[in-house]
Structure formats: structure tokens, C-alpha cells
Design a protein around this motif. Structure first.
Motif, PDB file in Angstrom:
ATOM      1  N   UNK A 198       0.861  -1.193  -0.028  1.00 24.69           N
ATOM      2  CA  UNK A 198       0.025  -0.057   0.047  1.00 24.69           C
ATOM      3  C   UNK A 198       0.710   1.107   0.227  1.00 24.69           C
ATOM      4  N   UNK A 199       1.959   1.299   0.775  1.00 21.97           N
ATOM      5  CA  UNK A 199       2.878   2.516   0.672  1.00 21.97           C
ATOM      6  C   UNK A 199       3.620   2.705  -0.554  1.00 21.97           C
ATOM      7  N   UNK A 200       3.838   1.790  -1.324  1.00 26.84           N
ATOM      8  CA  UNK A 200       4.342   1.735  -2.669  1.00 26.84           C
ATOM      9  C   UNK A 200       3.397   2.539  -3.600  1.00 26.84           C
ATOM     10  N   UNK A 201       2.013   2.298  -3.326  1.00 25.09           N
ATOM     11  CA  UNK A 201       1.173   2.921  -4.309  1.00 25.09           C
ATOM     12  C   UNK A 201       1.054   4.202  -4.008  1.00 25.09           C
ATOM     13  N   UNK A 202       0.733   4.443  -2.547  1.00 25.03           N
ATOM     14  CA  UNK A 202       0.403   5.852  -2.332  1.00 25.03           C
ATOM     15  C   UNK A 202       1.773   6.890  -2.482  1.00 25.03           C
ATOM     16  N   UNK A 203       2.894   6.365  -2.104  1.00 28.54           N
ATOM     17  CA  UNK A 203       4.061   7.301  -2.479  1.00 28.54           C
ATOM     18  C   UNK A 203       4.417   7.288  -3.841  1.00 28.54           C
ATOM     19  N   UNK A 204       3.711   6.112  -4.671  1.00 30.33           N
ATOM     20  CA  UNK A 204       4.136   6.178  -6.188  1.00 30.33           C
ATOM     21  C   UNK A 204       3.316   7.284  -6.723  1.00 30.33           C
ATOM     22  N   UNK A 205       2.098   7.516  -6.414  1.00 31.79           N
ATOM     23  CA  UNK A 205       1.209   8.373  -6.743  1.00 31.79           C
ATOM     24  C   UNK A 205       1.694   9.950  -6.561  1.00 31.79           C
ATOM     25  N   UNK A 233       4.886   0.495  -8.512  1.00 33.85           N
ATOM     26  CA  UNK A 233       4.885   1.888  -8.965  1.00 33.85           C
ATOM     27  C   UNK A 233       6.517   2.581  -9.017  1.00 33.85           C
ATOM     28  N   UNK A 234       7.120   2.072  -7.815  1.00 29.67           N
ATOM     29  CA  UNK A 234       8.378   2.560  -7.773  1.00 29.67           C
ATOM     30  C   UNK A 234       9.530   1.857  -8.609  1.00 29.67           C
ATOM     31  N   UNK A 235       8.916   0.518  -8.972  1.00 37.24           N
ATOM     32  CA  UNK A 235       9.757  -0.361 -10.089  1.00 37.24           C
ATOM     33  C   UNK A 235       9.538   0.286 -11.458  1.00 37.24           C
ATOM     34  N   UNK A 236       8.352   0.464 -11.703  1.00 34.39           N
ATOM     35  CA  UNK A 236       8.158   0.998 -13.401  1.00 34.39           C
ATOM     36  C   UNK A 236       8.680   2.392 -13.365  1.00 34.39           C
ATOM     37  N   UNK A 281       0.586 -13.504 -13.187  1.00 32.69           N
ATOM     38  CA  UNK A 281       1.917 -12.977 -12.834  1.00 32.69           C
ATOM     39  C   UNK A 281       1.668 -11.537 -12.439  1.00 32.69           C
ATOM     40  N   UNK A 282       2.389 -11.330 -11.239  1.00 34.45           N
ATOM     41  CA  UNK A 282       2.529  -9.716 -10.883  1.00 34.45           C
ATOM     42  C   UNK A 282       3.021  -9.051 -11.915  1.00 34.45           C
ATOM     43  N   UNK A 283       2.941  -7.571 -11.768  1.00 34.29           N
ATOM     44  CA  UNK A 283       3.388  -6.796 -13.192  1.00 34.29           C
ATOM     45  C   UNK A 283       4.987  -6.450 -12.909  1.00 34.29           C
ATOM     46  N   UNK A 284       5.343  -6.276 -11.791  1.00 32.52           N
ATOM     47  CA  UNK A 284       6.837  -6.077 -11.942  1.00 32.52           C
ATOM     48  C   UNK A 284       7.711  -7.311 -11.936  1.00 32.52           C
ATOM     49  N   UNK A 285       7.180  -8.363 -11.561  1.00 34.60           N
ATOM     50  CA  UNK A 285       7.933  -9.638 -11.807  1.00 34.60           C
ATOM     51  C   UNK A 285       7.807 -10.058 -13.080  1.00 34.60           C
ATOM     52  N   UNK A 286       6.591 -10.004 -13.576  1.00 38.06           N
ATOM     53  CA  UNK A 286       6.524 -10.501 -15.141  1.00 38.06           C
ATOM     54  C   UNK A 286       7.389  -9.657 -15.948  1.00 38.06           C
ATOM     55  N   UNK A 287       7.506  -8.365 -15.768  1.00 39.28           N
ATOM     56  CA  UNK A 287       8.237  -7.462 -16.504  1.00 39.28           C
ATOM     57  C   UNK A 287       9.845  -7.996 -16.248  1.00 39.28           C
ATOM     58  N   UNK A 288      10.204  -8.102 -14.939  1.00 35.53           N
ATOM     59  CA  UNK A 288      11.647  -8.565 -14.796  1.00 35.53           C
ATOM     60  C   UNK A 288      11.826  -9.830 -15.273  1.00 35.53           C
ATOM     61  N   UNK A 289      11.090 -10.841 -15.440  1.00 37.59           N
ATOM     62  CA  UNK A 289      11.203 -12.220 -16.014  1.00 37.59           C
ATOM     63  C   UNK A 289      11.545 -12.142 -17.471  1.00 37.59           C
ATOM     64  N   UNK A 290      10.689 -11.268 -17.852  1.00 36.96           N
ATOM     65  CA  UNK A 290      10.647 -10.975 -19.530  1.00 36.96           C
ATOM     66  C   UNK A 290       9.913 -12.080 -20.192  1.00 36.96           C
ATOM     67  N   UNK A 291       9.222 -12.867 -19.898  1.00 32.14           N
ATOM     68  CA  UNK A 291       8.268 -13.907 -20.527  1.00 32.14           C
ATOM     69  C   UNK A 291       7.069 -14.103 -19.779  1.00 32.14           C
ATOM     70  N   UNK A 292       6.083 -14.186 -20.345  1.00 32.16           N
ATOM     71  CA  UNK A 292       4.802 -14.382 -19.607  1.00 32.16           C
ATOM     72  C   UNK A 292       3.635 -14.650 -20.654  1.00 32.16           C
ATOM     73  N   UNK A 339       2.337  -0.399 -15.634  1.00 31.24           N
ATOM     74  CA  UNK A 339       3.384   0.887 -15.953  1.00 31.24           C
ATOM     75  C   UNK A 339       2.747   1.998 -16.312  1.00 31.24           C
ATOM     76  N   UNK A 340       1.479   2.143 -17.205  1.00 33.42           N
ATOM     77  CA  UNK A 340       0.709   3.187 -17.307  1.00 33.42           C
ATOM     78  C   UNK A 340       0.375   4.057 -16.108  1.00 33.42           C
ATOM     79  N   UNK A 341      -0.389   3.310 -15.136  1.00 33.68           N
ATOM     80  CA  UNK A 341      -0.659   3.879 -14.155  1.00 33.68           C
ATOM     81  C   UNK A 341       0.381   4.424 -13.251  1.00 33.68           C
ATOM     82  N   UNK A 342       1.519   3.464 -13.143  1.00 35.01           N
ATOM     83  CA  UNK A 342       2.696   4.162 -12.371  1.00 35.01           C
ATOM     84  C   UNK A 342       3.233   5.599 -13.020  1.00 35.01           C
ATOM     85  N   UNK A 343       2.911   5.768 -14.196  1.00 34.89           N
ATOM     86  CA  UNK A 343       3.211   6.899 -14.878  1.00 34.89           C
ATOM     87  C   UNK A 343       2.196   8.096 -14.811  1.00 34.89           C
ATOM     88  N   UNK A 344       1.112   7.936 -14.298  1.00 36.77           N
ATOM     89  CA  UNK A 344      -0.058   8.719 -14.226  1.00 36.77           C
ATOM     90  C   UNK A 344      -0.848   8.642 -15.391  1.00 36.77           C
TER      91      UNK A 344
END
Length: 887
Positions: A484-491, A523-526, A566-577, A589-594
Motif C-alpha cells: 500500500x505504501x508503494x502505491x500511495x508514495x508512487x502516486x 509503482x516505484x519499480x516502473x 503473474x504480478x506486473x513488476x515480476x513479469x516484466x523482470x522475468x521478460x516472458x509471460x 506501468x501506465x498507471x505508475x506514470x500517471x
């Protein structure tokens, strides 16, 4: 062939699959595979390779190698510690004790937690008694509730004391495996005689598999309320994460998992054979889906590939199935009645041949074909009492059920209450009702949610509450403060100028929830993936973000049984999904950028909002697999129209109708909200293409009268489609013309003293088991029909066997004329059974409807979804009879 003599594993095959998985997981090589550099025994190495070989991609993305190694070491230790560990055959152990996952639940350290609670409680017992004792433990930890389709972890179930049947069975299988007892989740994917499905458990003891109801203990094995409904199933199966060579029939052979057929354990069965040919009569290798009507759609119970002679075979029950076969270019459908047929030859036609093109139709629109059909389930079995136990065992069992309920209730009383929530709200300077709504929904996770809000700064707290309010109820039970902190702080960290306008900013930018994935920080990841200039370019044109992600992620839809896990950051890091998880990555990723982004509601297409308008993402990878050359999806509209002869039928999506688009040889049901009734009010924006509308009316015996309407939606055009509901005149029978005097007196006693007996409209009588899932379904249906049933001026009497069960029957959501009564040991029900021959055994609930003249007009015993609507039909019919008599 290299065989491990300890567990009989085909190490040549496993090593090949392990190597392939390792190649896919290069993006997380250190996290996943560094454990192989540790000092492993040969046994640990081989079992670890076995787990990796059959592991879903999303597990490679979301978990660490250290987790899997720790899991193996704990399993081996339990095998050595528990008295039955050395007696379990190798192939049973590796398939039904070793696996860390039961189905599609979120994974945690639940097995070690459960072992600490359970091991000493069962160690001195036989395997069979240990299975029974484990189920008593599960009953103390959880009871049934209907929830969304995401499957939470066993620890979450324990934390909330609630779970749907798929989650309860996951908990029970996990608990049994945690003490070294082989167990598997088995289920009927869909019931044939009513809507929905069910999952339960099979456990292995001393050479034999036994069934039990998860978190619903019985005093003996091979007993449960679902025993009789399962006799009407058309398939019961389980999934094994391996190349399985056991004795059961295989329904699905997949490189990464196997599904096996268990129906013969429960019902009468027969083999059927499907032959697929082309229009020239030549055999065709095709995928054959064995479909069943359920929730107003045709759901594939299982899929099989035909051999080079075009043949596929399945062992199934004695009812109707709908067969849908397809290839990359051909398709065909047909009904089969397994009572009268064992074979079906299906002629496949081109995908480009719409269903309505080859038929004459008298419909007002020549491009709409109406086809009528009827589906019949296996016949209802004779009700019996099942396994008999002596009076002493039965009494002890009931005492243990009460004790287990008391343990669970005491735990639930430790959740944050209304007073505590009010104190928190005052401390946080937030509205009381909003805080209470969140904390009571969080249940046993309430303290974690409270800790999150306490740790927020005053400036963050309102935003944090809005994040919580944007989530689904289940999310509040297993989301932790770090997420939850990641999403609040990311916004908050977004530059004010980057906030792209959206009328639904909370839903499509602030909200962490995208589909049915586990919520994690992302959010911080993206935000750290791209520099400020790139991020601004993505905000100006989000398709640039999609293009970058498409270069970074490889899509493979042939591995995982469930997509979108798959969760978003982990799927992106793995690179195959899989493709759905890739779509989730884009939205995250889009929401992380507003950027406001979503999966479009009807078709789950990834979309972004630009200048107030939604735009669909078009992946080049998807285009390469499509048969057409459309560069972008085009839309049309469907306007549902009320049929002139169906004004009395209420249309409800996935209750009595659905609509599906034809894609790549199969029909995909649109995701219109479940239960939506306001379907005539406005047109639905849909993709252009060929569609099939399905309507169905479930009859009292479980059969369905239905229609298909095949039609085409043209780009930028609207088509009107009638919702045609077939009905059958169903007389309300008189099951008993004269009640015994004692029961007549009882019926009078239900009526308040100031009532005019001449105005009385009858009574609904129900005998319940509040701790059982069938009773919970009945109570939910009565609550859902509260307004309609309150128009009927009869009485609803809900009888329970013990005063201690009062709290489990909450009257507030039920129709206002409902009342709870005590029928000790169901003695009064026994009197009714003496005069109603259809009643037998001890299956509950029992529901009886008596009219104003004391005639019995309806009697149901046991589990049946849709009972509430049947009761409404009966009482409305009795009203009509009364008014007709008066006129």
C-alpha cells in the motif's frame, strides 16, 4: 533413460524441461537458480529440478529459489518425522505431497505454519483418523463464503476465517500435505443440474483414495453433502503438475500439467467417442471441447485433441453435452445425449462461414438465426443417508462441530470492532463510516490495514484511504502495508503536470488492482525503468510505452493453465509471460506514470485514456496470430430488446443469458457484469464480429430450455437483438392434500395472533445446517430475493437444531417475514418425513411450501442452487391461484 531410484522420476525428461524453463527465466537467473550452487544432496537437486520443470511461468516470476529449496527440505523432514511417511509410494509422494501449489492460489509459507499447529494433534492417529482430525482443524479455521474468483493463500483463509469452496479445499489439501498425507483438490468444473460448481478433497490413506468436504467435517470418510449431487456430474477431475502415469483416465495431456478424470468414483459413467471430419469426409485433427450449460453459457468441462483418425474419447455421465470442435481454420458444434448415443461425427466448416449463413430464418433480421435446444442433466438419485454411524459417534461429532464453531467465532471476535474503528478514525482525522467499512471488510487483516494508515503522514492519509476504497473486498484481507505504501508514495511522487485528465482517476490511476493478480508493489519499480524524458514521451503517446514493453516481454500462452496470474513488476523482470499478464504489465506501468489505463470491461483489451477518450493497445505479437489483417479493433453496438412475449422474465447476465464473440474458432463470453439487469437501457459497445447470444431457462428437474441467436455486428453499426426466453408451463403440484392434525396446528402456530387466517397465503418451511455450504447458498438466495418475497404475505420459518446456531442465521438481510425456530434433533422434520414419501436420509436443507389450505405444494431436499427462484415461482403461482379463485 535415467531413473532416480528414490522417487522413480524420469530425469532425462525432467532435465530437458528444467533446461527449457531455465532458458525462459534468464531475467531472474540469480534469484531462481543460485540455490543450485549450494551443497545439495542428490535427492534435493532432483526434486528441485522436478519442481522447476513443471512450474508455471508466473511462479518463476514471483518467487525465489530459496523458497522452493526450503519447501523441499521441509517436506522431506515431515516425511521422515510422521509415522506414515515411509509407507507412501514414490509416485504418490511426488505428485500429491511434494507440490507446493494446489491450484491457482497465492503461495506462502502456510505448510510450515500449519505443521506447527497440527502435527502433534495427529501424530498418534492412523492415516484415516488423521485425515478426519485435519478436517476438524480446518473447520475451526474457516467456513464458507462466496467471493470473487481470485484464490487467496491458505494463511489468508486462516486470517479471515472465510473462503469459497475452492479456497477451503486449497486449505484442506495444504493442511493434509503439511503433515505428509497425500491429498488432491478435485472438482466438478460445472454442475449439470444447477449453476455454479464445487470443489472438495480426496486424501490417500493406506492404499486408497477417500473423499471429504473441505472444512465440513464428517465422522467418517467418503461422506459429504455433495455426495448425491456428484452423482449428477458430467465430469469430476483433478490437476497434477507433472507428466502423470497413474491409473486414472487422462482428460488433458499438457507438457506442463495433466488433468485426470475421477468421475467414476462418484457417478455412473460411460465412454463417448467424437469423430471430427471436414466437409469432404476426411478425418481432421482438432481440439474438442466437451461443454456444459451453466450460468447461461457453454463452459468447456475439458478439451481433448483428436488423433489422426479424428477421434477423441471421454468417460462422462448420463446427460447432455454440447460438443465444440475447432482447428486454426475449421469449426463445428453439435449436441449429444449420452443416454442414447455413444458416438458423434462432427463436420467442421470454415471459420469464415458464419453460423447463420447456411440456414434459412424467419427472423425479422435475415442475418439473425434463432436455434432452440434443450439440455438434460443426469437424473436425480434416490436420496439416502449414506454411511451410518452409531449414536455415540454421531453425538461426539456434533459436539466437535459446535466446539470448532466456537473456536472460530472466538477468533473472529478478535477482529477490529466498531468502537476500535471509531477510535482509529478520530486519531487519523478520517470519516468514521469510511474507516469502519474498510476495517470490518479486512477482518483478520484489519490490524495490518490500520498499521498502514497509522504510518501514513497526515497529508497521505486521505489518499491512502482512497487507495483502500478502490480495492475489491478480498484485497483488503491479504494486502500488506509495504504494498500500500508503494502505491500511495508512487502516486504522490508524480509531477503534478504528469496527471493526465481522467474522470475516473481513482479507478484508473490510483487503484493498484487491475485484473485478478496478487497485489504487489510496482509503482516505484516502473518509475525507475525509464528516465524523465521517456516518461513524458509515454504520457504524450502511451503507444510508445506499449512498443517498448513489447520489445522487453516475450509472450508464451502455452505454459500456464491460468493466465493473468503473474504480478506486473515480476513479469516484466522475468521478460516472458502470458498475453493477459503482459496486458496487466502495460496497465500497471501506465498507471505508475500517471496515465489512466485499464483492461476494457467487456473484452479485457488493454486501453489507455488520452484527452478523455479510451484507446485500445494493438500488440504486433497478437496481430501476427490473427486470421484477418485489421490494423486496429473496430467497434459496433448491440442493443438488447425485450421480447414481446417475455415481459415477465427478468433478464440477468450470467443468470439466464450471455453473449459471446467468435474468435479463432471458439466463442468467448463477454464480461458484462455478473447479474446485470439493466440490459435494455443502452447499447453495448463491442468489437465488430460474429456473435452468439445464449438464453436459458432452468427447469425444476435441472434441465434447460434454451435458444441461440447467431448474428453479426458490423463496424460502426448497431444491431438490435431480442432476448427470447423459452418457458414451460409448470403446474404447481399438490404433493400432500391433507396434513395430519398435529402439523395443521403447527402451521396455525406460525401465524401471528392478530393475523386474519383467511388472508394467510401459506408458509415456507426450511430446515437448515448453518455450518454447511448448501444452507449458506439458500440463505443468500433468500436475501437476494428479499424485495420480491416480501410482496408475498406468507411466512418463512427457518428451523435449526440447536440454539447455539442462532448467530449463524442473520435475519437482517432476509425477507422481513422470516423467523428462526429450534427443532431439537429435527424431531418435527421427522414428522413431516412420515407423510412426505419423497423425503429420506439426512440431507439438508429441506424446504417445504404449504399453501393457505395446508396443502404441500413443494418439497426439496439437499443442495440445489436456484432454490430461491423456485420458491418465488411457487408462491407467486399460489397467489395467482388464490386471486383466480376469488374472482
Amino acid at each position: 533413460m535415467t531413473i532416480n531410484t528414490a522417487y522413480g522420476l524420469n530425469m532425462d525428461l525432467i532435465e530437458k524441461k528444467f533446461a527449457w524453463k531455465k532458458e525462459q527465466a534468464q531475467g531472474r537467473e540469480e534469484s531462481l537458480f543460485a540455490v543450485f550452487e549450494q551443497n545439495l544432496s542428490e535427492q534435493e537437486k532432483q526434486l528441485l529440478q522436478f519442481l522447476y520443470a513443471y512450474m508455471p511461468l508466473h511462479d518463476l516470476a514471483d518467487y525465489e529459489g530459496a523458497f522452493f529449496l526450503q519447501h523441499i527440505r521441509e517436506v522431506l523432514q515431515v516425511q521422515a518425522d510422521m509415522p506414515w511417511g515411509s509407507h507412501i509410494p514414490d509416485e504418490i509422494f511426488v505428485n500429491y505431497v511434494l507440490p507446493y501449489r494446489v491450484n491457482n492460489e497465492n503461495i506462502d509459507h502456510s505448510r510450515s505454519v500449519i505443521y506447527e499447529e497440527l502435527a502433534e494433534r495427529v501424530r498418534h492417529l492412523s492415516m484415516a483418523d488423521a485425515i478426519l482430525e485435519t478436517n476438524y482443524w480446518c473447520h475451526e479455521r474457516a467456513t464458507y463464503i462466496g467471493t470473487d474468483i481470485r484464490t487467496v493463500s491458505p494463511i489468508t483463509i486462516m486470517r479471515t476465517a472465510l473462503g469459497r469452496c475452492g479456497e477451503q479445499s486449497t486449505l484442506t489439501v495444504t493442511a493434509l500435505r503439511s503433515i505428509g498425507i497425500p491429498a488432491r483438490q478435485c472438482y466438478t468444473p460445472r454442475w449439470a443440474h444447477c449453476d455454479s460448481n464445487h470443489a472438495w478433497v480426496e486424501a490417500w490413506a493406506d492404499g486408497k483414495w477417500h473423499f471429504l468436504g473441505a472444512c465440513e467435517p464428517e465422522p467418517v470418510l467418503d461422506e459429504g453433502w455433495f455426495r448425491l449431487p456428484a452423482k449428477r456430474a458430467m465430469l469430476v477431475h483433478t490437476r497434477v503438475f507433472a507428466d502423470y502415469n497413474g491409473p486414472e483416465e487422462v482428460t488433458t495431456t499438457h507438457p506442463w500439467y495433466t488433468e485426470i478424470n475421477l468421475l467414476a468414483h462418484y457417478a455412473a459413467v460411460k465412454p463417448i467417442h467424437i469423430y471430427t471430419i471436414d466437409e469432404a469426409g476426411n478425418p481432421v485433427v482438432a481440439e474438442v471441447q466437451f461443454q456444459l450449460y451453466n450460468s447461461a453459457e457453454f463452459y468447456p468441462l475439458t478439451s481433448l485433441m483428436t488423433d489422426d483418425q479424428g477421434r477423441a474419447s471421454l468417460t462422462t455421465g448420463y446427460g447432455d453435452l454440447f460438443i465444440h470442435a475447432y482447428t486454426s481454420s475449421l469449426w463445428g458444434t453439435a449436441f449429444i445425449n449420452t443416454n442414447t448415443s455413444s458416438e458423434l461425427t462432427l463436420v467442421l466448416k470454415s471459420h469464415n462461414t458464419p453460423a447463420y449463413a447456411e440456414h434459412n430464418t424467419t427472423h425479422t433480421n435475415p442475418n439473425i438465426l434463432i436455434e432452440e435446444w434443450k439440455m438434460t442433466p443426469p437424473v436425480a438419485p434416490i436420496i439416502d443417508s449414506g454411511v451410518k454411524v452409531d449414536e455415540s459417534t454421531a453425538h461426539e461429532h456434533m459436539q466437535r462441530i459446535k466446539a470448532g464453531t466456537a473456536i472460530r467465532t472466538a477468533f473472529e471476535q478478535t477482529f477490529i470492532d466498531h468502537t476500535q474503528a471509531g477510535q482509529y478514525a478520530e486519531e487519523w482525522q478520517l470519516p468514521r463510516h469510511r474507516v469502519w467499512n474498510i476495517l470490518q471488510t479486512a477482518k483478520g487483516n484489519g490490524e495490518e490495514i490500520a498499521a498502514f494508515l497509522s504510518e501514513c503522514t497526515l497529508a497521505e492519509r486521505e489518499l491512502g484511504l482512497r487507495v483502500l476504497e478502490s480495492l475489491r473486498p478480498k484485497d483488503l484481507t491479504d494486502t500488506f502495508r509495504s504494498v500500500l505504501h508503494d502505491h500511495v508514495e508512487g502516486v504522490i511522487s508524480l509531477d503534478e503536470a504528469s496527471h493526465i485528465y481522467s474522470s475516473d482517476w481513482d479507478q484508473y490511476v490510483l487503484c493498484p488492482r487491475i485484473h485478478f493478480e496478487m497485489l504487489t508493489p510496482y509503482r516505484k519499480y516502473f518509475a525507475n525503468q525509464w528516465d524523465t524524458e521517456q516518461q513524458q514521451a509515454f504520457r504524450s503517446n502511451p503507444m510508445q510505452l506499449a512498443a517498448v514493453l513489447e520489445q522487453e516481454i516475450t509472450v508464451n500462452n502455452d505454459i500456464d493453465r491460468y493466465t493473468g496470474m503473474a504480478t506486473p513488476a515480476a513479469a516484466h523482470q522475468l521478460g516472458v509471460t502470458d498475453s493477459v499478464s503482459r496486458d496487466i504489465v502495460f496497465v500497471a506501468a501506465a498507471r505508475s506514470l500517471g496515465i489512466a489505463a485499464r483492461l476494457e470491461p467487456l473484452n479485457a483489451i488493454p486501453q489507455y485514456q488520452l484527452q478523455g477518450t479510451w484507446h485500445s493497445v494493438l500488440w504486433k505479437q497478437d496481430q501476427s496470430t490473427r486470421e484477418d489483417t485489421v490494423l486496429a479493433p473496430t467497434n459496433g453496438q448491440i442493443q438488447f430488446v425485450r421480447a414481446t412475449d417475455a415481459s415477465e422474465v427478468i433478464a440477468e447476465y450470467q443468470h439466464n443469458f450471455t453473449v459471446a464473440i467468435f474468435e479463432n474458432g471458439i466463442y468467448r463470453t463477454l464480461d458484462i457484469p455478473y447479474g446485470e439487469k439493466e440490459v435494455y437501457q443502452q447499447p453495448y459497445d463491442v468489437l465488430a464480429g460474429d456473435y452468439r447470444l445464449t438464453t436459458g431457462t432452468r427447469l425444476e428437474d435441472g434441465s434447460v430450455l434454451g435458444t441461440f441467436a447467431y448474428f453479426k455486428v458490423q463496424p460502426e453499426q448497431q444491431i438490435e437483438v431480442e432476448l427470447l426466453f423459452r418457458t414451460e408451463q409448470q403446474q404447481i403440484p399438490v404433493l400432500l392434500d391433507t396434513l395430519p392434525e398435529s402439523l395443521q396446528q403447527y402451521m396455525y402456530s406460525l401465524q401471528p395472533e392478530d393475523d386474519n387466517k383467511d388472508q394467510k397465503e401459506g408458509s415456507i418451511l426450511a430446515w437448515l445446517e448453518p455450518e454447511r455450504e448448501p444452507t449458506k447458498h439458500l440463505l443468500r438466495e433468500l436475501a437476494e430475493l428479499r424485495a420480491e418475497l416480501e410482496l408475498w404475505e406468507g411466512h418463512i420459518q427457518l428451523s435449526i437444531a440447536d440454539e447455539q446456531e442462532y448467530g449463524a442465521v442473520i435475519l437482517d438481510p432476509l425477507p422481513s417475514q422470516s423467523q428462526v425456530a429450534i427443532d431439537p434433533q429435527y424431531q418435527l422434520l421427522d414428522q413431516w418425513s412420515e407423510c412426505l414419501p419423497s423425503l429420506g436420509g439426512d440431507q439438508l436443507p429441506v424446504v417445504i411450501v404449504v399453501d393457505a389450505q395446508h396443502k404441500v405444494r413443494y418439497c426439496l431436499q439437499g443442495y440445489k442452487l436456484g432454490t430461491g427462484k423456485e420458491l418465488l415461482r411457487i408462491v407467486n403461482g399460489m397467489n395467482a391461484e388464490t386471486h383466480q379463485a376469488k374472482s
